[in-house]
Design a protein around this motif. Structure first.
Motif, PDB file in Angstrom:
ATOM      1  N   GLU A  85       5.114  14.922   0.823  1.00  0.00           N
ATOM      2  CA  GLU A  85       6.112  14.287   1.691  1.00  0.00           C
ATOM      3  C   GLU A  85       5.545  14.121   3.108  1.00  0.00           C
ATOM      4  N   PHE A  86       4.865  15.172   3.596  1.00  0.00           N
ATOM      5  CA  PHE A  86       4.258  15.109   4.918  1.00  0.00           C
ATOM      6  C   PHE A  86       3.179  14.013   4.965  1.00  0.00           C
ATOM      7  N   TYR A  87       2.396  13.952   3.902  1.00  0.00           N
ATOM      8  CA  TYR A  87       1.327  12.942   3.829  1.00  0.00           C
ATOM      9  C   TYR A  87       1.908  11.524   3.854  1.00  0.00           C
ATOM     10  N   LEU A  88       3.015  11.310   3.085  1.00  0.00           N
ATOM     11  CA  LEU A  88       3.636   9.978   3.051  1.00  0.00           C
ATOM     12  C   LEU A  88       4.119   9.548   4.429  1.00  0.00           C
ATOM     13  N   ARG A  89       4.722  10.513   5.155  1.00  0.00           N
ATOM     14  CA  ARG A  89       5.207  10.170   6.503  1.00  0.00           C
ATOM     15  C   ARG A  89       4.040   9.818   7.428  1.00  0.00           C
ATOM     16  N   GLU A  90       2.974  10.579   7.317  1.00  0.00           N
ATOM     17  CA  GLU A  90       1.800  10.313   8.137  1.00  0.00           C
ATOM     18  C   GLU A  90       1.154   8.970   7.775  1.00  0.00           C
ATOM     19  N   TYR A  91       1.146   8.697   6.474  1.00  0.00           N
ATOM     20  CA  TYR A  91       0.555   7.444   5.998  1.00  0.00           C
ATOM     21  C   TYR A  91       1.368   6.236   6.486  1.00  0.00           C
ATOM     22  N   GLN A  92       2.691   6.416   6.483  1.00  0.00           N
ATOM     23  CA  GLN A  92       3.581   5.343   6.956  1.00  0.00           C
ATOM     24  C   GLN A  92       3.368   5.086   8.451  1.00  0.00           C
ATOM     25  N   LEU A 136       0.833  -1.208   0.000  1.00  0.00           N
ATOM     26  CA  LEU A 136       0.000   0.000   0.000  1.00  0.00           C
ATOM     27  C   LEU A 136       0.866   1.256   0.000  1.00  0.00           C
ATOM     28  N   LEU A 137       1.915   1.247   0.812  1.00  0.00           N
ATOM     29  CA  LEU A 137       2.821   2.398   0.877  1.00  0.00           C
ATOM     30  C   LEU A 137       3.561   2.572  -0.445  1.00  0.00           C
ATOM     31  N   ALA A 138       4.032   1.490  -1.026  1.00  0.00           N
ATOM     32  CA  ALA A 138       4.753   1.556  -2.300  1.00  0.00           C
ATOM     33  C   ALA A 138       3.829   2.076  -3.415  1.00  0.00           C
ATOM     34  N   ASP A 139       2.559   1.634  -3.396  1.00  0.00           N
ATOM     35  CA  ASP A 139       1.604   2.093  -4.419  1.00  0.00           C
ATOM     36  C   ASP A 139       1.372   3.598  -4.290  1.00  0.00           C
ATOM     37  N   GLU A 140       1.240   4.091  -3.045  1.00  0.00           N
ATOM     38  CA  GLU A 140       1.009   5.518  -2.828  1.00  0.00           C
ATOM     39  C   GLU A 140       2.215   6.330  -3.270  1.00  0.00           C
ATOM     40  N   GLN A 141       3.434   5.821  -2.967  1.00  0.00           N
ATOM     41  CA  GLN A 141       4.665   6.499  -3.403  1.00  0.00           C
ATOM     42  C   GLN A 141       4.726   6.570  -4.922  1.00  0.00           C
ATOM     43  N   SER A 142       4.307   5.494  -5.578  1.00  0.00           N
ATOM     44  CA  SER A 142       4.318   5.461  -7.037  1.00  0.00           C
ATOM     45  C   SER A 142       3.337   6.477  -7.630  1.00  0.00           C
ATOM     46  N   ARG A 143       2.158   6.601  -7.029  1.00  0.00           N
ATOM     47  CA  ARG A 143       1.162   7.555  -7.535  1.00  0.00           C
ATOM     48  C   ARG A 143       1.660   8.998  -7.395  1.00  0.00           C
ATOM     49  N   ILE A 144       2.260   9.295  -6.258  1.00  0.00           N
ATOM     50  CA  ILE A 144       2.802  10.643  -6.048  1.00  0.00           C
ATOM     51  C   ILE A 144       3.907  10.934  -7.054  1.00  0.00           C
ATOM     52  N   LYS A 145       4.749   9.938  -7.302  1.00  0.00           N
ATOM     53  CA  LYS A 145       5.842  10.097  -8.267  1.00  0.00           C
ATOM     54  C   LYS A 145       5.300  10.387  -9.662  1.00  0.00           C
ATOM     55  N   GLN A 146       4.251   9.690 -10.037  1.00  0.00           N
ATOM     56  CA  GLN A 146       3.643   9.905 -11.355  1.00  0.00           C
ATOM     57  C   GLN A 146       3.028  11.298 -11.457  1.00  0.00           C
ATOM     58  N   ARG A 147       2.368  11.768 -10.367  1.00  0.00           N
ATOM     59  CA  ARG A 147       1.785  13.103 -10.388  1.00  0.00           C
ATOM     60  C   ARG A 147       2.857  14.180 -10.534  1.00  0.00           C
TER      61      ARG A 147
END
Length: 540
Positions: free
Chosen positions: A183-190, A153-164
């Motif tokens: 970046e803040f959202y990713l840390r919170e999600y993790q 799930l975390l890897a998928d979210e990182q990939s979507r942000i990278k694509q955006r």
């Protein structure tokens, strides 16, 4: 009870040796040979123990050959007798009535080892039980599955942000604040995902910690037991001084090998010293099925090993008058090099047996040192390839580094053709064949090589029979590879020709020389680019 055995043979007219044999390179004295023959007679007819040596059936999967030893000793009244020993265990026991006891008996119920071994086995059983328990396997399964899911799930979210971000960059819509928010959202999600798996992770870690604690207990107990064993293996010398394995290997760069102290020679000397018996001479021989790795042949004599025994015997033989290493005496003899061919680029020489190709640690005289004196202006390593010290025959010498590199490349590409002639100690049934046995150095008995399919380097030899002479076979060897002792091991090993080269003191029986000679070599001359061939007929 001294375990002293009286000679049944008449030895009254046999002169005693003046010194004790150099234990790592010797052929047994007549007295030791007679003692060995009497022990072999005992092994053939005894009924004190049952052990499958594989003598009657070499194919038996349970057969196990064994090293035995005899030590001829002199009592204080001058009477001679001998002691007998075996290496390791025999018939699953460390003690038998005909043989001297071990230095330290790990199977003694009064000693710590069996109790410690039981504790180690109990710890292992607990570890295995915990690791295989359904409760632990289920907890581990849940944790690993949950962890894998949330990592995805975390890897998928990182990939979507990278694509955006790539899309914004492509459209020229870079937004630093948006990047920071992501970046803040990713840390919170993790953090959120970690919280989701925290319960299953803790449940798993509690169980895993129990297992790791038991494993550490087992490691500590095993290490303690090993150190205590090393202390228990305490060896006397002729002067009455004692050293244990830790003392003996204090300044050694190697770890103490497994089984150190359980070979025949230390057992025999220890028992002699304990009972005021003077060591006179010794012999060790193999009895039974050959090994699949190192070369051991039924009834052949073998010297003490250099890895396990040499450090111990160096201590134990203090105070005993010992012969010098016969190898050093042989190497001191002046042997002439014959030049077969010479031009401005290279030499083809005929190396005599018992001369090193290049200098060793103790012996400096060699083909290299002699050529260096003859041609002080020559550049490069000079000696293009090597022959074993005991092997005679043709060697290529390069006078320049350029010539050396050219000839070396031919060896690497296997375009140089070599033919060796050897005299084997027996009759071969087949007329020709191929031997493919990988080799590596025997770490416990350098410089000997052994067959090893796991770590050995490929070694390939083709051969053909030339003639049979007086129960010996002359053969041609064509080595495809050039491993150390390749032809000697391929000849002697039971998976090879099972017939040692005459005079092979490492893998067969000692004679006046090793009957192996590099007779012919064919290569492309580095300058003329023409194929040339040279022959030096074998002196036997």
């Amino acid at each position: 009870m001294t375990k002293l055995i009286s000679f049944s043979s008449d030895i009254s007219n046999i002169e005693l040796p003046k010194k004790f044999d150099y234990p790592y390179n010797y052929y047994p004295h007549t007295l030791a040979q007679i003692a060995a023959e009497e022990l072999q007679e005992y092994l053939t007819h005894q009924n004190h123990f049952s052990h499958n040596f594989g003598i009657k059936n070499l194919e038996s999967p349970n057969a196990l050959g064994k090293m035995f030893g005899v030590l001829v000793v002199q009592q204080q009244d001058g009477t001679l007798g001998y002691l007998a020993a075996f290496s390791g265990k025999l018939a699953d026991s460390t003690q038998h009535q005909h043989f001297v006891p071990p230095i330290f008996d790990v199977l003694d119920t009064n000693e710590f080892y069996l109790t410690t071994e039981k504790q180690l086995n109990e710890l292992t059983h607990k570890i295995v039980s915990l690791e295989n328990a359904s409760e632990f396997t289920e907890v581990r399964k849940v944790y690993q599955k949950t962890k894998q899911l949330y990592e995805k799930l975390l890897a998928d979210e990182q990939s979507r942000i990278k694509q955006r971000r790539k899309l914004r960059k492509k459209l020229g819509q870079q937004n630093n604040q948006l990047n920071i928010n992501e970046e803040f959202y990713l840390r919170e999600y993790q953090v959120y995902l970690n919280d989701k798996i925290a319960a299953s992770k803790k449940a798993y870690q509690v169980k895993q910690h129990q297992i790791e604690e038991l494993k550490q207990q087992r490691t500590n107990l095993s290490a303690w037991a090993q150190q205590e064993i090393f202390k228990k293996y305490a060896f006397l010398n002729y002067r009455g001084e004692t050293k244990n394995l830790l003392d003996i290997f204090t300044n050694s760069t190697q770890n103490i090998p497994a089984g150190t102290g359980d070979c025949c020679a230390p057992k025999l000397l220890q028992h002699a010293y304990k009972h005021q018996l003077k060591p006179i001479c010794m012999a060790e021989f193999w009895w039974g099925k050959p090994l699949k790795t190192s070369i051991r042949k039924h009834q052949y004599f073998y010297p003490a090993c250099t890895g396990k025994c040499k450090p111990i015997l160096t201590h134990m033989l203090q105070g005993v008058s010992i012969d010098k290493n016969p190898l050093k005496a042989q190497l001191k003899e002046e042997k002439e090099i014959t030049i077969i061919y010479e031009d401005s680029d290279l030499l083809v020489i005929n190396k005599p047996h018992e001369l090193l190709s290049v200098a060793g640690k103790e012996i400096k005289d060699s083909v290299f040192s002699r050529i260096q004196k003859l041609y002080p202006n020559a550049t490069g390593p000079l000696v293009v390839h090597r022959l074993d010290m005991s092997t005679s025959g043709l060697l290529l010498i390069a006078k320049s580094e350029e010539t050396y590199k050219d000839l070396q490349a031919q060896f690497i590409n296997k375009t140089i053709q070599k033919r060796y002639v050897a005299l084997l100690d027996g009759i071969l049934k087949e007329d020709k064949g191929k031997i493919d046995l990988p080799l590596r150095v025997d770490l416990n008995d350098r410089p000997k090589q052994l067959v090893c399919y796991q770590h050995g380097r490929k070694a390939l030899t083709t051969w053909e029979k030339v003639e049979v002479l007086e129960n010996k076979t002359k053969v041609y060897f064509y080595p495809i590879t050039g491993r150390t002792h390749q032809l000697r091991v391929h000849a002697a090993h039971n998976l090879g020709l099972n017939t040692p080269i005459v005079g092979d003191d490492l893998y067969g029986k000692k004679a006046d020389r090793l009957y192996l000679h590099a007779e012919k070599i064919t290569f492309v001359h580095p300058t003329s680019k023409k194929q040339v061939s040279f022959t030096a007929p074998a002196p036997f």
